[in-house]
Write a protein that holds these residues in place. Structure first.
Motif, PDB file in Angstrom:
ATOM      1  N   THR A 103     -29.480 -17.722  -5.655  1.00  0.00           N
ATOM      2  CA  THR A 103     -29.779 -18.129  -4.203  1.00  0.00           C
ATOM      3  C   THR A 103     -29.530 -19.563  -4.079  1.00  0.00           C
ATOM      4  OG1 THR A 103     -31.494 -18.392  -2.463  1.00  0.00           O
ATOM      5  CG2 THR A 103     -32.246 -18.474  -4.876  1.00  0.00           C
ATOM      6  N   PRO A 104     -28.850 -19.920  -2.914  1.00  0.00           N
ATOM      7  CA  PRO A 104     -28.711 -21.255  -2.617  1.00  0.00           C
ATOM      8  C   PRO A 104     -29.912 -21.911  -2.194  1.00  0.00           C
ATOM      9  CG  PRO A 104     -27.942 -20.009  -0.878  1.00  0.00           C
ATOM     10  CD  PRO A 104     -28.292 -19.026  -1.691  1.00  0.00           C
ATOM     11  N   ASP A 105     -30.036 -23.283  -2.293  1.00  0.00           N
ATOM     12  CA  ASP A 105     -30.915 -24.143  -2.014  1.00  0.00           C
ATOM     13  C   ASP A 105     -31.059 -24.173  -0.394  1.00  0.00           C
ATOM     14  OD1 ASP A 105     -32.967 -25.946  -1.560  1.00  0.00           O
ATOM     15  OD2 ASP A 105     -32.474 -27.236  -2.967  1.00  0.00           O
ATOM     16  N   LEU A 106     -31.614 -23.421   0.199  1.00  0.00           N
ATOM     17  CA  LEU A 106     -31.502 -23.399   1.845  1.00  0.00           C
ATOM     18  C   LEU A 106     -32.220 -24.438   2.379  1.00  0.00           C
ATOM     19  CD1 LEU A 106     -32.772 -19.687   2.862  1.00  0.00           C
ATOM     20  CD2 LEU A 106     -30.354 -20.749   2.759  1.00  0.00           C
ATOM     21  N   GLU A 107     -33.307 -25.526   1.731  1.00  0.00           N
ATOM     22  CA  GLU A 107     -33.846 -26.522   1.985  1.00  0.00           C
ATOM     23  C   GLU A 107     -32.510 -27.427   2.299  1.00  0.00           C
ATOM     24  OE1 GLU A 107     -36.648 -26.989   3.578  1.00  0.00           O
ATOM     25  OE2 GLU A 107     -37.133 -24.888   3.356  1.00  0.00           O
ATOM     26  N   LYS A 108     -31.914 -27.508   1.209  1.00  0.00           N
ATOM     27  CA  LYS A 108     -30.722 -28.464   1.465  1.00  0.00           C
ATOM     28  C   LYS A 108     -29.648 -28.271   2.482  1.00  0.00           C
ATOM     29  CE  LYS A 108     -31.951 -30.863  -2.265  1.00  0.00           C
ATOM     30  NZ  LYS A 108     -32.623 -32.197  -2.087  1.00  0.00           N
ATOM     31  N   ILE A 109     -29.623 -26.843   2.761  1.00  0.00           N
ATOM     32  CA  ILE A 109     -28.733 -26.408   3.852  1.00  0.00           C
ATOM     33  C   ILE A 109     -29.053 -26.833   5.169  1.00  0.00           C
ATOM     34  CG2 ILE A 109     -27.707 -24.393   4.922  1.00  0.00           C
ATOM     35  CD1 ILE A 109     -27.230 -23.376   2.003  1.00  0.00           C
ATOM     36  N   LEU A 165     -21.685 -22.756   8.775  1.00  0.00           N
ATOM     37  CA  LEU A 165     -21.901 -22.459   7.150  1.00  0.00           C
ATOM     38  C   LEU A 165     -22.454 -21.215   7.461  1.00  0.00           C
ATOM     39  CD1 LEU A 165     -23.500 -24.761   4.637  1.00  0.00           C
ATOM     40  CD2 LEU A 165     -24.127 -22.630   4.811  1.00  0.00           C
ATOM     41  N   SER A 166     -21.644 -20.221   6.381  1.00  0.00           N
ATOM     42  CA  SER A 166     -21.899 -18.768   6.258  1.00  0.00           C
ATOM     43  C   SER A 166     -22.096 -18.567   4.794  1.00  0.00           C
ATOM     44  CB  SER A 166     -20.691 -18.100   6.572  1.00  0.00           C
ATOM     45  OG  SER A 166     -21.164 -16.583   6.477  1.00  0.00           O
ATOM     46  N   CYS A 167     -23.447 -18.127   4.432  1.00  0.00           N
ATOM     47  CA  CYS A 167     -23.820 -17.737   2.889  1.00  0.00           C
ATOM     48  C   CYS A 167     -24.750 -16.734   3.093  1.00  0.00           C
ATOM     49  CB  CYS A 167     -24.274 -19.131   2.409  1.00  0.00           C
ATOM     50  SG  CYS A 167     -26.007 -19.559   3.170  1.00  0.00           S
ATOM     51  N   SER A 168     -24.910 -16.153   1.898  1.00  0.00           N
ATOM     52  CA  SER A 168     -26.001 -15.210   1.695  1.00  0.00           C
ATOM     53  C   SER A 168     -27.109 -15.890   0.937  1.00  0.00           C
ATOM     54  CB  SER A 168     -25.309 -14.019   0.487  1.00  0.00           C
ATOM     55  OG  SER A 168     -24.479 -13.516   1.086  1.00  0.00           O
ATOM     56  N   HIS A 169     -28.310 -15.291   1.168  1.00  0.00           N
ATOM     57  CA  HIS A 169     -29.481 -15.666   0.661  1.00  0.00           C
ATOM     58  C   HIS A 169     -29.702 -15.208  -0.788  1.00  0.00           C
ATOM     59  CE1 HIS A 169     -33.845 -17.062   1.489  1.00  0.00           C
ATOM     60  NE2 HIS A 169     -33.354 -17.568   0.456  1.00  0.00           N
ATOM     61  N   PHE A 170     -29.449 -14.116  -1.129  1.00  0.00           N
ATOM     62  CA  PHE A 170     -29.146 -13.578  -2.469  1.00  0.00           C
ATOM     63  C   PHE A 170     -27.663 -13.251  -2.630  1.00  0.00           C
ATOM     64  CE2 PHE A 170     -34.243 -12.238  -2.744  1.00  0.00           C
ATOM     65  CZ  PHE A 170     -34.308 -13.878  -2.857  1.00  0.00           C
ATOM     66  N   ASN A 171     -26.984 -13.777  -3.793  1.00  0.00           N
ATOM     67  CA  ASN A 171     -25.793 -13.112  -3.995  1.00  0.00           C
ATOM     68  C   ASN A 171     -25.835 -11.782  -4.365  1.00  0.00           C
ATOM     69  OD1 ASN A 171     -23.463 -13.009  -6.339  1.00  0.00           O
ATOM     70  ND2 ASN A 171     -22.762 -14.083  -4.597  1.00  0.00           N
ATOM     71  N   HIS A 172     -24.729 -10.881  -3.907  1.00  0.00           N
ATOM     72  CA  HIS A 172     -24.540  -9.413  -4.016  1.00  0.00           C
ATOM     73  C   HIS A 172     -24.375  -8.941  -5.450  1.00  0.00           C
ATOM     74  CE1 HIS A 172     -20.614 -11.072  -3.795  1.00  0.00           C
ATOM     75  NE2 HIS A 172     -20.265  -9.763  -4.330  1.00  0.00           N
ATOM     76  N   ALA A 173     -23.629 -10.245  -6.280  1.00  0.00           N
ATOM     77  CA  ALA A 173     -23.237  -9.568  -7.720  1.00  0.00           C
ATOM     78  C   ALA A 173     -24.325 -10.258  -8.606  1.00  0.00           C
ATOM     79  CB  ALA A 173     -21.924 -10.051  -8.042  1.00  0.00           C
ATOM     80  N   ILE A 174     -24.650 -11.361  -8.604  1.00  0.00           N
ATOM     81  CA  ILE A 174     -25.523 -12.104  -9.591  1.00  0.00           C
ATOM     82  C   ILE A 174     -26.973 -12.416  -9.102  1.00  0.00           C
ATOM     83  CG2 ILE A 174     -23.743 -12.601 -11.073  1.00  0.00           C
ATOM     84  CD1 ILE A 174     -23.674 -15.447  -9.751  1.00  0.00           C
ATOM     85  N   GLY A 175     -27.219 -12.186  -7.835  1.00  0.00           N
ATOM     86  CA  GLY A 175     -28.682 -12.677  -7.418  1.00  0.00           C
ATOM     87  C   GLY A 175     -28.996 -13.852  -7.078  1.00  0.00           C
ATOM     88  N   LEU A 203     -15.962 -23.316  -1.083  1.00  0.00           N
ATOM     89  CA  LEU A 203     -16.692 -24.394  -2.150  1.00  0.00           C
ATOM     90  C   LEU A 203     -16.834 -23.483  -3.800  1.00  0.00           C
ATOM     91  CD1 LEU A 203     -19.735 -25.847   0.025  1.00  0.00           C
ATOM     92  CD2 LEU A 203     -17.503 -26.961  -0.482  1.00  0.00           C
ATOM     93  N   PRO A 204     -16.417 -24.248  -4.644  1.00  0.00           N
ATOM     94  CA  PRO A 204     -16.592 -23.945  -5.922  1.00  0.00           C
ATOM     95  C   PRO A 204     -17.986 -23.619  -6.338  1.00  0.00           C
ATOM     96  CG  PRO A 204     -16.103 -25.926  -6.280  1.00  0.00           C
ATOM     97  CD  PRO A 204     -15.910 -25.410  -4.537  1.00  0.00           C
ATOM     98  N   VAL A 205     -18.433 -23.109  -7.302  1.00  0.00           N
ATOM     99  CA  VAL A 205     -19.640 -22.838  -7.942  1.00  0.00           C
ATOM    100  C   VAL A 205     -19.670 -23.452  -9.372  1.00  0.00           C
ATOM    101  CG1 VAL A 205     -20.627 -21.131  -6.489  1.00  0.00           C
ATOM    102  CG2 VAL A 205     -19.656 -20.566  -8.454  1.00  0.00           C
ATOM    103  N   ASP A 206     -20.948 -23.744  -9.849  1.00  0.00           N
ATOM    104  CA  ASP A 206     -20.861 -24.274 -11.384  1.00  0.00           C
ATOM    105  C   ASP A 206     -21.174 -22.794 -12.473  1.00  0.00           C
ATOM    106  OD1 ASP A 206     -23.621 -23.481 -11.182  1.00  0.00           O
ATOM    107  OD2 ASP A 206     -24.288 -25.610 -11.090  1.00  0.00           O
ATOM    108  N   LYS A 207     -21.351 -23.191 -13.408  1.00  0.00           N
ATOM    109  CA  LYS A 207     -21.517 -21.966 -14.451  1.00  0.00           C
ATOM    110  C   LYS A 207     -22.813 -21.024 -14.267  1.00  0.00           C
ATOM    111  CE  LYS A 207     -23.791 -24.633 -18.117  1.00  0.00           C
ATOM    112  NZ  LYS A 207     -23.947 -24.958 -19.462  1.00  0.00           N
ATOM    113  N   GLU A 208     -23.736 -21.534 -13.332  1.00  0.00           N
ATOM    114  CA  GLU A 208     -24.600 -20.745 -12.959  1.00  0.00           C
ATOM    115  C   GLU A 208     -24.569 -20.176 -11.730  1.00  0.00           C
ATOM    116  OE1 GLU A 208     -28.317 -23.307 -13.568  1.00  0.00           O
ATOM    117  OE2 GLU A 208     -28.426 -22.516 -15.660  1.00  0.00           O
ATOM    118  N   GLY A 209     -23.712 -20.254 -11.094  1.00  0.00           N
ATOM    119  CA  GLY A 209     -23.253 -19.780  -9.752  1.00  0.00           C
ATOM    120  C   GLY A 209     -23.691 -20.640  -8.443  1.00  0.00           C
ATOM    121  N   LEU A 210     -24.276 -21.796  -8.945  1.00  0.00           N
ATOM    122  CA  LEU A 210     -24.843 -22.655  -7.636  1.00  0.00           C
ATOM    123  C   LEU A 210     -23.850 -23.646  -7.196  1.00  0.00           C
ATOM    124  CD1 LEU A 210     -28.157 -23.300  -9.652  1.00  0.00           C
ATOM    125  CD2 LEU A 210     -27.610 -21.475  -7.827  1.00  0.00           C
ATOM    126  N   ILE A 211     -23.969 -24.110  -5.934  1.00  0.00           N
ATOM    127  CA  ILE A 211     -23.081 -24.823  -5.254  1.00  0.00           C
ATOM    128  C   ILE A 211     -23.940 -26.209  -5.287  1.00  0.00           C
ATOM    129  CG2 ILE A 211     -22.288 -25.894  -3.216  1.00  0.00           C
ATOM    130  CD1 ILE A 211     -22.017 -23.097  -2.276  1.00  0.00           C
TER     131      ILE A 211
END
Length: 373
Positions: free
Chosen positions: A158-164, A146-156, A121-129
Motif C-alpha cells: 500500500t502506498p503512503d496515502l498521507e504523503k500523497i 495521480l492514479s494509484c491503487s490502495h492495495f496492489n493487486h499482485a503483492i498487496g 514511477l519505479p518502486v524499490d525492492k519492497e514495492g514502495l515508491i
C-alpha cells in the motif's frame, strides 16, 4: 477439503447479500426504466441504495455511480482525462510501474494518441515508491492527476496515502484517483476527510455479487453515462452491492490468521521469500516465492488437493507471462514464475490454513526433488 485462497480474484457471496438480492432475482426483477409500478418501485430502490452508499462514504448521492466493476471505472476515469482537464492540452499523469492493467493500459493508449503525458514511477525492492521521488517528480512535471491503487493487486503493498495527500495540500489543483478494488471493505473511507477526487470499488471483492461496482467522482465533475446505466440497470446487483457495503460497517477481521499462515509456512518450508513490504501491506494478500519451483506446477498440484490459489497476479496468468510486478521489484525471472498469491477473506479458517500448509510442504518437497531450477 476444499480451500479457497484466491480472494483478490473474487470472494464468496455473503449469505446476507444473497438474501437481500433474492426478491430482485425473482419477483422484483423489473428494470427501473419502465413506467409501470414495478419499475417505478425499483427506481426508488436504486435511489435508496445510492443514498445509503453515499452516507457510508460521507458524500452526496449525485457523486455515486453504479458501474460493472472497478476495472471498468478505472478505464472510464482515465480515458476521460482530456475531458477532466479541458483547458490543458496534454495533462500529465503520475502512476507507478506496478499498477493494475486497468490503470496502465488506458494511460499508455492516451499517450500513444498524444493526448496526455505520463510518468511511471519505479518502486524499490519492497514495492514502495520513495516519498522523495514522488514529491520531486510531482513538482518537476507539474502533475495534473495521480492514479494509484490502495492495495496492489499482485503483492498487496500500500502506498503512503498521507504523503500523497500532502501533495494535494501543496497543489490543490492536483486530482487524485484511487483504485480501492482490493481495499474497500477493509478500509473505512470518509471522503470528506480524504482529498480524493475519484474512487472505484468492485462488490465481488468484499463479498458482494459479481458484475457490479461503485465509482465516486467529486463534484463539480460529472460523468454523463449514468442514465444509460440506470435504464438497463442490474437492480439485484445494486441491492447486493448496497448490502455488502452495509456489512462493511461490521468490525473488520484481524490479520491474525494470515500472520499465522505466514509464520507456519516459514517454519515448515525452507527457501521462501515474501514479495513486497512486510510493514506496508494488506496481510490478506501474501505473495510468496518458492525457490526452485515453477508456480504453475505448484498451483496445479494444490488444485488436485482441493486448494485454489493464484500464480502471481491474476492478470499475468492467461498467457503465463512473467509477473511484471515481481520483475519490477528487481527479482530474477525465475522468481516471477515461482510465486503464488494467497489471498484470504473473513470466511478463511485456521483449519483450512493448516491443511494448506501440510499439502504445500509435501508438494514442495516432491517438486524440488525433480526441479531443474
Amino acid at each position: 477439503m476444499r480451500v479457497y485462497l484466491d480472494n483478490y480474484r473474487t470472494t464468496k457471496l455473503a449469505p446476507e447479500v444473497l438474501a437481500a438480492m433474492r426478491p430482485y432475482l425473482t419477483k422484483k426483477f423489473q428494470l427501473p426504466s419502465g413506467l409501470y409500478s414495478g419499475a417505478l418501485e425499483n427506481q426508488k430502490k436504486v435511489a435508496e441504495c445510492r443514498k445509503l452508499i453515499a452516507e457510508y462514504l460521507n458524500v452526496t448521492p449525485e457523486e455515486i455511480y453504479f458501474i460493472p466493476d472497478a476495472s471498468w471505472g478505472n478505464r472510464l476515469i482515465l480515458e476521460n482525462i482530456p475531458e477532466i482537464f479541458p483547458s490543458i492540452s496534454k495533462p500529465h499523469v503520475l502512476t507507478s510501474i506496478i499498477e493494475h492493467s486497468s490503470i496502465l493500459t488506458p494511460l499508455k493508449k492516451l499517450e500513444k494518441l498524444g493526448r496526455i503525458t505520463a510518468t511511471y514511477l519505479p518502486v524499490d525492492k519492497e514495492g514502495l515508491i520513495k516519498n522523495f521521488s514522488l514529491q520531486a517528480t510531482s513538482y518537476k512535471l507539474q502533475a495534473n492527476l495521480l492514479s494509484c491503487s490502495h492495495f496492489n493487486h499482485a503483492i498487496g503493498v500500500t502506498p503512503d496515502l498521507e504523503k500523497i495527500f500532502q501533495l494535494k495540500q501543496q497543489d490543490p489543483a492536483l486530482k487524485i484517483h484511487l483504485n480501492a478494488e482490493f481495499s474497500f471493505g477493509k478500509i473505512k473511507y470518509d471522503l470528506q476527510k480524504m482529498p480524493l477526487d475519484f474512487l472505484t470499488a468492485s462488490a465481488d471483492k468484499f463479498h458482494g455479487p459479481q458484475g457490479i461496482g461503485l465509482m465516486y467522482a467529486r463534484k463539480p465533475f460529472q460523468f454523463s453515462f449514468q442514465k444509460e446505466i440506470d435504464d438497463t440497470t442490474n437492480i439485484a446487483g445494486i441491492v447486493g452491492l448496497t448490502k455488502a457495503v452495509e456489512l462493511c460497517q461490521l468490525p473488520v477481521a484481524s490479520c491474525q490468521l494470515p500472520v499465522y499462515f505466514w509464520n507456519k509456512l516459514q517454519k515448515e518450508i525452507p527457501h521462501l521469500e515474501l514479495n513486497g513490504s512486510l510493514e506496508y501491506r494488506d496481510f490478506y494478500n501474501l505473495n510468496v516465492t518458492f525457490k526452485g519451483i515453477e508456480g504453475e506446477a505448484l498451483a496445479l498440484r494444490l488444485n488436485l488437493e482441493g486448494i485454489a490459489v493464484s500464480t502471481g497476479s491474476a492478470c499475468a496468468q492467461k498467457n503465463l507471462q512473467s509477473d511484471y510486478v515481481i520483475i519490477a521489484l528487481g527479482k530474477p525471472y525465475e522468481d516471477s514464475h515461482g510465486s503464488l498469491r494467497f489471498t484470504f477473506s473473513r470466511y478463511t479458517t485456521q483449519k483450512e490454513l493448516d491443511y494448506t500448509v501440510g499439502k504445500l510442504k509435501k508438494i514442495v518437497r516432491e517438486l524440488r526433488a525433480i526441479s531443474p531450477l
